[in-house]
Design an enzyme around this catalytic site. Sequence first.
Site, mmCIF file in Angstrom:
data_model
loop_
_atom_site.group_PDB
_atom_site.id
_atom_site.type_symbol
_atom_site.label_atom_id
_atom_site.label_comp_id
_atom_site.label_asym_id
_atom_site.label_seq_id
_atom_site.Cartn_x
_atom_site.Cartn_y
_atom_site.Cartn_z
ATOM 1 C CE LYS A 1 55.761 27.014 42.016
ATOM 2 N NZ LYS A 1 54.649 26.392 42.025
ATOM 3 N N GLY B 1 43.380 38.474 45.961
ATOM 4 C CA GLY B 1 43.942 37.924 44.857
ATOM 5 C C GLY B 1 42.814 37.410 43.776
ATOM 6 N N GLY C 1 42.892 36.547 40.661
ATOM 7 C CA GLY C 1 43.581 35.920 39.644
ATOM 8 C C GLY C 1 42.735 34.573 39.202
ATOM 9 C CB VAL D 1 43.599 29.890 42.236
ATOM 10 C CG1 VAL D 1 42.838 29.058 43.453
ATOM 11 C CG2 VAL D 1 44.647 29.323 41.752
HETATM 12 P P1 NAD Z 1 47.179 34.730 39.378
HETATM 13 O O1 NAD Z 1 48.568 35.311 38.848
HETATM 14 O O2 NAD Z 1 46.428 34.393 38.091
HETATM 15 O O3 NAD Z 1 46.613 35.603 40.449
HETATM 16 C C1 NAD Z 1 47.197 36.246 41.489
HETATM 17 C C2 NAD Z 1 46.517 37.417 41.745
HETATM 18 O O4 NAD Z 1 46.980 37.883 42.938
HETATM 19 C C3 NAD Z 1 46.713 38.427 40.687
HETATM 20 O O5 NAD Z 1 45.734 38.977 40.169
HETATM 21 C C4 NAD Z 1 47.476 39.725 41.450
HETATM 22 O O6 NAD Z 1 47.435 40.687 40.742
HETATM 23 C C5 NAD Z 1 47.227 39.427 42.696
HETATM 24 N N1 NAD Z 1 47.962 40.056 43.816
HETATM 25 C C6 NAD Z 1 49.261 39.992 43.767
HETATM 26 N N2 NAD Z 1 49.849 40.366 44.972
HETATM 27 C C7 NAD Z 1 48.645 40.832 45.756
HETATM 28 C C8 NAD Z 1 48.313 41.564 46.808
HETATM 29 N N3 NAD Z 1 49.635 41.890 47.819
HETATM 30 N N4 NAD Z 1 47.283 41.670 47.138
HETATM 31 C C9 NAD Z 1 46.174 41.513 46.353
HETATM 32 N N5 NAD Z 1 46.276 40.800 45.283
HETATM 33 C C10 NAD Z 1 47.639 40.563 44.737
HETATM 34 O O7 NAD Z 1 47.801 33.253 40.178
HETATM 35 P P2 NAD Z 1 46.816 32.068 40.606
HETATM 36 O O8 NAD Z 1 47.200 30.983 39.459
HETATM 37 O O9 NAD Z 1 45.435 32.428 40.628
HETATM 38 O O10 NAD Z 1 47.525 31.614 41.777
HETATM 39 C C11 NAD Z 1 47.540 32.463 43.029
HETATM 40 C C12 NAD Z 1 48.252 31.773 44.202
HETATM 41 O O11 NAD Z 1 47.848 30.243 44.461
HETATM 42 C C13 NAD Z 1 49.689 31.680 43.810
HETATM 43 O O12 NAD Z 1 50.337 32.047 45.104
HETATM 44 C C14 NAD Z 1 50.084 30.593 43.350
HETATM 45 O O13 NAD Z 1 51.511 30.086 43.747
HETATM 46 C C15 NAD Z 1 49.235 29.433 44.133
HETATM 47 N N6 NAD Z 1 48.790 28.352 43.293
HETATM 48 C C16 NAD Z 1 48.200 28.384 42.211
HETATM 49 C C17 NAD Z 1 47.909 27.222 41.717
HETATM 50 C C18 NAD Z 1 47.213 27.046 40.516
HETATM 51 O O14 NAD Z 1 46.625 25.901 40.038
HETATM 52 N N7 NAD Z 1 47.188 28.247 39.488
HETATM 53 C C19 NAD Z 1 48.221 25.889 42.335
HETATM 54 C C20 NAD Z 1 48.733 25.871 43.578
HETATM 55 C C21 NAD Z 1 48.941 27.141 44.285
#
Ligand code: NAD
Length: 366
Positions: free
Chosen positions: A92, A191, A193, A195
């Site tokens: 990573k 979140g 975001g 996912v």
């Molecule tokens: P992202 O940045 O698009 O979304 C994360 C969201 O969480 C953001 O909107 C952020 O504002 C919000 N956030 C942060 N801290 C917070 C809190 N304390 N309370 C509420 N909301 C909060 O990221 P993503 O790509 O959607 O990934 C989300 C999680 O899944 C991460 O931990 C990432 O490592 C994990 N993940 C993602 C993928 C992928 O394909 N994108 C794959 C495996 C794991």
Amino acid sequence: MSEIKTIEQVKDGSVYGQIMQMGHEQLVFCHDEPTGLKALIAIHNTVLGPALGGTRLWHYSDEAAAVTDVLRLSRGMTFKAAISGLNIGGGKAVIIGNPKMKTEAFLRRFGRFIHSLGGRYITAEDVNFTTSDIEYIAMETPFVTGKPEIKGGGGDPSPVTAYGTYLGMKAAAKFAYGKDSLQGKRILVQGAGQVGTHLVSHLNREGAVVFLTDIFEDKLLSAAKTTGAQVIQPSDVYEFPMDIYAPCALGATLNDQTIPHLTCDIVAGAANNQLEEEGRHGHLLKDRGILYAPDFLINAGGLINVYTEYLGNYKREIAMKQTEAIYDTTTSVLLEAQEKALPIQDVANEIARKRIDQIAGVKLSY
Ligand code: NAD
């Protein structure tokens, strides 16, 4: 792979102490003054293949927090690849900064640092990284996945991650409730975001009652408007009456402060490293009768997607098909944990460890 200790066994807070105790192979500090790039690349274990894992850009409170994050995340990738049957290792990268720093030069400089590792580490997207960022990195190195679909890549992995998380959640529901339907279940997605919002769409289709939260109000309100999810304030999450808690933000939300307050039956979400302390908090969830679907198992869809691209001739159907195995793997992990009366996380870790040990043995002779 018996030398890999649990995170709680890491008593020595020094950088080498952490690396040695968690069993990492390599940690690279990258610095480029003109662009302001400060990146860390961690390679945890390459027994199964080159280390594959995304790059996270985050405004870490201090450098020690970035080191800990990259070490925990890369270790998680080793277990994720192993339990998903992929022939890649765990790695990573994290970049200390904010999204405004991501100029072409910044990203290409980072690409050159990845290239200097000669293919031992392959990057992809993580938090605050997009497919267009990946395109810049790809100008400097072939050791990158998650390229846009239009360029022959696998595109944004988050829909595949959300699909796998959804299937893992259904397997957990079948185990807890006797059927895997999520209809009428009160599910809180933390979140809004990439996912989280895709996950909400799957849950909506099943007729779940979905609640959504995010620390950025504008993002939350816009996602809630698009998906129809009900808005919850971030501070209300841990006492909120819900059946299923789906952490899809950052890690370590399952800890001493939160677990005692949780009212849910199941925790099943996409965030990496949800347990602040793997062993202790896994036990605490078990003692509270909360079923925990291990993060590195059910969020593997994104890794499967970038791995499919890495193998060549990418087709999303192949990635989705392989992601569907998450349902059965989750079921078998839950059954084994029940039979052995062990925390679910410990059982999942052991299955991953065993595969790495066995394949290390396979590679002893040519
Ligand atoms: P992202 O940045 O698009 O979304 C994360 C969201 O969480 C953001 O909107 C952020 O504002 C919000 N956030 C942060 N801290 C917070 C809190 N304390 N309370 C509420 N909301 C909060 O990221 P993503 O790509 O959607 O990934 C989300 C999680 O899944 C991460 O931990 C990432 O490592 C994990 N993940 C993602 C993928 C992928 O394909 N994108 C794959 C495996 C794991």
